[in-house]
Design an enzyme around this catalytic site. Sequence first.
Site, PDB file in Angstrom:
ATOM      1  N   HIS A   1       0.844  -1.192   0.000  1.00 56.37           N
ATOM      2  CA  HIS A   1       0.000   0.000   0.000  1.00 56.37           C
ATOM      3  C   HIS A   1       0.879   1.242   0.000  1.00 56.37           C
ATOM      4  CE1 HIS A   1       0.893  -0.650   4.301  1.00 56.37           C
ATOM      5  NE2 HIS A   1       1.010   0.674   4.300  1.00 56.37           N
TER       6      HIS A   1
ATOM      7  N   HIS B   1       5.571   6.173  -0.945  1.00 58.06           N
ATOM      8  CA  HIS B   1       6.250   4.961  -1.380  1.00 58.06           C
ATOM      9  C   HIS B   1       5.399   3.733  -1.094  1.00 58.06           C
ATOM     10  CE1 HIS B   1       7.093   5.195   2.920  1.00 58.06           C
ATOM     11  NE2 HIS B   1       7.211   3.874   2.882  1.00 58.06           N
TER      12      HIS B   1
END
Length: 267
Positions: A122, A210
């Site tokens: 995620h 990220h």
Amino acid sequence: MNAAPLVGYSSSGSEDEAEAVAAGRSKPGSGLHRCGQNPLPSQRFPVPDSVLNMFPSTEEGPEDDSARHGGRIRTFPHERGNWATHIYIPYEANEEFQDLLDVLLPRAQMFAPRLVQMEEFHLSLSQSVVLRHHWILPFVQVLKDRMASFQRFFFTANRVKIYTNQEKTRTFIGLEVSSGHAQFLDMVSEVDRVMKEFDLTTFYQDPSFHVSLAWCVGDARLQLEGQCQQELQEIVDEFEDSEMLLRVLAEQVRCKSGNKFFSMPLK
């Protein structure tokens, strides 16, 4: 050496376990009876332990046993009625992405053998915060209202970067976003507004968006930054069709609070 960027996880990984479960609130009995009339006597017999063990209490949260969570330590202690909450954009890994990980992880483990692959992937839009049980639904409704105007968009995450959590008790290898940063900043701005409404911690000032790929217990920056990071970046750059593989469509925002998930599709 520059300090590794921080990631918005709790030490126990808010994305892979519920930090707490809701505490039930007992209601006082009515105790009503007619004037001049004594209430009927009642006697409560103890419930056998064998029966109680069949129904674990929903008021008790998970034990703070780090051995059960790969050595992870909770950032905040468990309290009844508190729910660890995290907002993120999920990424469903396909077969090609797993093929890339199957090359990256063994190389990284040559430098830090304790590394393990993330159980799910995620991109965080918030830090892990604590919500009281009765705040969850109002919080989610406000969040849905804030996210309602956002459209789907593509982003690319292809820059290898090393991260730690705030307590330096966990280290992560991640793929940093190289395109789509502006859209994520807009979303975080709205998420932060929700956090402020509920007097919760907002996201980092200069976030590094990220997707985390792997993690290990402890501060492993010395082992992973430098040569290891460079070798991993070369693998990513040279991997077949990596440009298309690491271009991801953001389709929904998800809020995880304890063991509950709330999805907010983007337009």
